[in-house]
Design an enzyme around this catalytic site. Structure first.
Site, PDB file in Angstrom:
ATOM      1  N   ASN A  10      -0.658   7.748 -10.856  1.00 33.94           N
ATOM      2  CA  ASN A  10      -0.699   9.024 -10.131  1.00 33.94           C
ATOM      3  C   ASN A  10       0.709   9.606 -10.130  1.00 33.94           C
ATOM      4  OD1 ASN A  10      -1.080  11.173  -8.394  1.00 33.94           O
ATOM      5  ND2 ASN A  10      -1.222   9.904  -6.556  1.00 33.94           N
ATOM      6  N   LYS A  12       1.687  12.506  -9.151  1.00 36.00           N
ATOM      7  CA  LYS A  12       1.938  13.407  -8.027  1.00 36.00           C
ATOM      8  C   LYS A  12       2.621  14.700  -8.525  1.00 36.00           C
ATOM      9  CE  LYS A  12       2.050   9.393  -5.002  1.00 36.00           C
ATOM     10  NZ  LYS A  12       2.613   8.724  -3.819  1.00 36.00           N
ATOM     11  N   HIS A  97      -6.495  11.239  -1.342  1.00 35.94           N
ATOM     12  CA  HIS A  97      -5.261  10.458  -1.290  1.00 35.94           C
ATOM     13  C   HIS A  97      -4.610  10.647   0.084  1.00 35.94           C
ATOM     14  CE1 HIS A  97      -1.086   9.292  -2.116  1.00 35.94           C
ATOM     15  NE2 HIS A  97      -1.566   8.597  -3.133  1.00 35.94           N
ATOM     16  N   GLU A  99      -1.777  11.342   1.039  1.00 40.66           N
ATOM     17  CA  GLU A  99      -0.928  12.529   1.153  1.00 40.66           C
ATOM     18  C   GLU A  99      -1.769  13.791   1.322  1.00 40.66           C
ATOM     19  OE1 GLU A  99       2.471  10.366  -1.559  1.00 40.66           O
ATOM     20  OE2 GLU A  99       1.196  11.909  -2.443  1.00 40.66           O
ATOM     21  N   GLU A 169      -5.188   1.923  -0.101  1.00 40.70           N
ATOM     22  CA  GLU A 169      -3.755   2.155  -0.012  1.00 40.70           C
ATOM     23  C   GLU A 169      -3.346   2.174   1.450  1.00 40.70           C
ATOM     24  OE1 GLU A 169      -3.208   5.923  -2.182  1.00 40.70           O
ATOM     25  OE2 GLU A 169      -4.181   6.906  -0.484  1.00 40.70           O
ATOM     26  N   GLY A 175       5.132   4.729  -0.997  1.00 39.51           N
ATOM     27  CA  GLY A 175       6.435   5.345  -1.155  1.00 39.51           C
ATOM     28  C   GLY A 175       7.510   4.800  -0.248  1.00 39.51           C
ATOM     29  N   SER A 215       3.121   1.163  -3.303  1.00 40.71           N
ATOM     30  CA  SER A 215       4.385   0.624  -3.823  1.00 40.71           C
ATOM     31  C   SER A 215       4.169  -0.532  -4.795  1.00 40.71           C
ATOM     32  CB  SER A 215       5.305   0.195  -2.671  1.00 40.71           C
ATOM     33  OG  SER A 215       5.668   1.309  -1.889  1.00 40.71           O
TER      34      SER A 215
END
Length: 253
Positions: A10, A12, A97, A99, A169, A175, A215
């Site tokens: 991904n 992003k 996701h 985010e 996740e 991150g 991560s």
């Protein structure tokens, strides 16, 4: 489980088109040198999809999208539909996701609409689930993830279920450089599969791919991929470095 693993990158909101093409070429070159059964997917920015379709034409790398609208067409400025993605050769699309949930207010309900829209176009969704740090500290992580699974997957038919991939996740590991231990990740994957089995049975639950995201890098990939319930990885930052991403693919087998 003997099914091949899946490693999805991904990207992003990273890379210009020229930077993306250079990175993709490095990844393709590296993958050709591997003897692996691992399936590979790349989800670049929307601006890259048309050119990436050409670059991936004679490869086994799957083209994926990072998001999709729950509408097929109409007056929805700035949205991208599953119909548009299908024409560009997109085979998978990431949905909900963390985010997207955090910054754009996406919910389990909106995820369900998107998943149904994708499946009608024969695009396989990668549905993201996971708990916040406060959820885990309060020991609510199983409760949160169970709700994310039941409110979405339980609304699908048995026929559609195997076309869906889940990406677990833990939000606190995305991150941040922190990673759930292999044991923590495997425990949650096992729990997710058990929740699916309650509705669809163990055979169908076993067919669903469950990836770990949070991560993932070349240093922890081998330990994560060795866990019996982990079917692969959804890779963020490490997928922007060809050598790192290839190392993760190699670790997956």
């Amino acid at each position: 489980m003997n099914k091949p693993k899946l490693v999805a990158g991904n990207w992003k909101m990273n890379t210009t088109l020229s930077e993306g093409i250079a990175l993709l070429e490095s990844i393709i070159k590296g993958v050709k040198l591997l003897k692996t059964n691992t399936k590979i997917a790349i989800a670049p920015p929307f601006t890259h999809l048309s050119e990436f379709r050409k670059a991936l034409k004679n490869t086994d790398v799957c083209l994926a999208a990072q998001n999709v609208s729950d509408k097929l067409q109409g007056a929805f400025t700035g949205e991208i539909s599953a119909l548009m993605l299908k024409e560009l050769g997109v085979k998978k699309a990431i949905v909900a996701h963390s985010e997207r949930r955090q910054y754009f207010g996406e919910t389990n309900e909106s995820a369900l609409f998107k998943i149904k829209t994708l499946l009608k176009q024969d695009i396989h969704p990668i549905y993201c689930v996971g708990e916040l740090l406060e959820d885990r500290e309060r020991e609510r992580h199983f409760e949160v993830v169970e709700e994310q699974i039941t409110t979405v997957l339980y609304q699908l038919t048995e026929e559609k279920l195997p076309k869906l991939t889940i990406a677990y996740e833990p939000v606190w590991a995305i991150g941040t450089g922190k990673t759930a231990t292999p044991e923590q990740a495997n425990e949650m994957h096992e729990f997710i599969r058990a929740v699916i089995a309650k509705r669809f049975g163990e055979d169908l639950a076993g067919q669903v791919m469950i990836l770990y995201g949070g991560s993932v890098n070349s240093g922890n990939a081998s330990a994560l991929m060795a866990q019996p319930q982990i079917d692969g990885a959804l890779v963020g930052g490490a997928s922007l470095k060809a050598e790192e991403f290839i190392a993760i693919i190699k670790a997956a087998g």
